[in-house]
Design an enzyme around this catalytic site. Structure first.
Site, PDB file in Angstrom:
ATOM      1  N   SER A 292      -6.119  -3.534   4.120  1.00 50.20           N
ATOM      2  CA  SER A 292      -7.166  -3.683   2.840  1.00 50.20           C
ATOM      3  C   SER A 292      -7.536  -5.149   3.030  1.00 50.20           C
ATOM      4  O   SER A 292      -8.339  -5.522   3.873  1.00 50.20           O
ATOM      5  CB  SER A 292      -6.524  -3.280   1.530  1.00 50.20           C
ATOM      6  OG  SER A 292      -7.286  -3.311   0.541  1.00 50.20           O
TER       7      SER A 292
ATOM      8  N   ASP B 224      -8.353   7.826   0.239  1.00 55.98           N
ATOM      9  CA  ASP B 224      -8.567   6.593  -0.386  1.00 55.98           C
ATOM     10  C   ASP B 224      -9.597   6.378  -1.499  1.00 55.98           C
ATOM     11  O   ASP B 224     -10.745   6.519  -1.142  1.00 55.98           O
ATOM     12  CB  ASP B 224      -8.896   5.699   0.925  1.00 55.98           C
ATOM     13  CG  ASP B 224      -8.453   4.098   0.553  1.00 55.98           C
ATOM     14  OD1 ASP B 224      -8.673   3.734  -0.521  1.00 55.98           O
ATOM     15  OD2 ASP B 224      -8.056   3.355   1.368  1.00 55.98           O
TER      16      ASP B 224
ATOM     17  N   HIS C 210      -4.538   4.893  -0.147  1.00 52.81           N
ATOM     18  CA  HIS C 210      -4.487   3.557   0.104  1.00 52.81           C
ATOM     19  C   HIS C 210      -3.192   3.095   0.313  1.00 52.81           C
ATOM     20  O   HIS C 210      -3.033   1.843   0.263  1.00 52.81           O
ATOM     21  CB  HIS C 210      -5.644   2.856  -0.866  1.00 52.81           C
ATOM     22  CG  HIS C 210      -6.091   1.426  -0.465  1.00 52.81           C
ATOM     23  ND1 HIS C 210      -6.936   1.299   0.743  1.00 52.81           N
ATOM     24  CD2 HIS C 210      -5.746   0.304  -0.864  1.00 52.81           C
ATOM     25  CE1 HIS C 210      -7.201  -0.041   0.774  1.00 52.81           C
ATOM     26  NE2 HIS C 210      -6.384  -0.616  -0.148  1.00 52.81           N
TER      27      HIS C 210
END
Length: 277
Positions: free
Chosen positions: A146, A224, A257
């Site tokens: 991320s 996600d 995620h």
């Protein structure tokens, strides 16, 4: 540079250390973990950069990376995501301030005195671990998740002499084109978007940076919740295609995620890096 060991754990036939040292770049103490296999070394190693809200502990505890590192004989370094402590600027939001350093060197108040995470990782962290542990600086890769995926991509593209391989999980590929990037880059670097290009993986590829990398591996979960609004992997695919570069984006059905996603595929990333180290 003095490195203090705060705790030591035996895991998967190697040694995990929680460490602290003083950073000239941030002007604060910084923490990281390092796992090394048994033996004299020097070992190839990977630097992991974590995402928003994380400390050095999230990846260390949740990723399951050390069993794969042990199989391949590769060391793992995982730093904190920002400076912390009294006198360090912060923000109530999760995506700015402490825990959200974005791996840039801030130029704007109140962030500029301490938020120098680009220099911290590329200078202070590497100097500390290379000096204190049996690591091979010539066989060093970087990966992240991320915000940390953004960091891994941009630091590698700008510093191919430091990192021989780079991969990412669900990275922010273009801070110029997402809300997280707008907020963080405006705060840390100011309103001139031209200054952001040095911290945008798509822009760096467009500008010819990092041509030494034969491939960049990205895993992206299709479940996600940040995929469409923040992450946009199609942007880095387009930039790579236009520049004649290879970026491999693997879209993983059903994965979100979280670290459940990362622990599923992290062994493949370790092996992929080792082929290049």
């Amino acid at each position: 540079m003095t490195v203090e060991t705060l705790a030591t754990h035996r895991v998967h036939g190697g040694t995990l250390r929680y460490c602290k040292h003083d950073s000239a770049s941030t002007g604060t103490p910084m923490k990281f973990t390092v796992w090394t296999p048994d033996g004299e070394g020097p070992f190839p190693y990977l630097v992991w950069l974590s995402g928003l809200t994380c400390t050095e502990d999230n990846f260390t505890v949740k990723s399951g990376v050390y069993q794969h590192a042990a199989r391949h004989g590769i060391a793992i370094v995982a730093p904190d995501t920002s400076p912390r402590g009294e006198g360090v600027a912060d923000d109530p939001a999760y995506d700015l301030g402490q825990g959200a350093g974005f791996y840039v060197d801030a130029t704007q108040a109140p962030w500029s005195p301490h938020f120098k995470m680009y220099s911290y990782v590329t200078k202070d962290l590497l100097a500390a671990v290379d000096g204190a542990f049996p690591l091979d600086a010539g066989r060093r890769g970087i990966f992240g998740h991320s915000m940390g995926g953004h960091g891994a991509l941009t630091l590698a593209l700008r510093n191919p002499e430091l990192f021989k391989s780079v991969s990412a999980f669900a990275p922010i590929v273009s801070p110029l084109n997402c809300p997280w990037g707008d907020k963080a880059m405006s705060a840390y670097l100011g309103p001139d978007r031209a200054a952001w290009r040095a911290h945008d993986a798509c822009a760096l590829i467009e500008d010819g940076q990092g041509t030494a990398f034969d491939d960049i591996l990205i895993d992206q979960g299709l479940a996600d919740s940040f995929l469409e609004n923040q992450l946009k992997p199609e942007l880095i695919e387009a930039a790579a295609a236009k520049a004649g570069r290879k970026v491999t984006v693997r879209r993983q059905e059903g994965y979100d995620h979280s670290y459940f996603f990362m622990t599923t595929f992290i062994g493949e990333h370790v092996g992929w890096h080792l082929e290049r180290l």
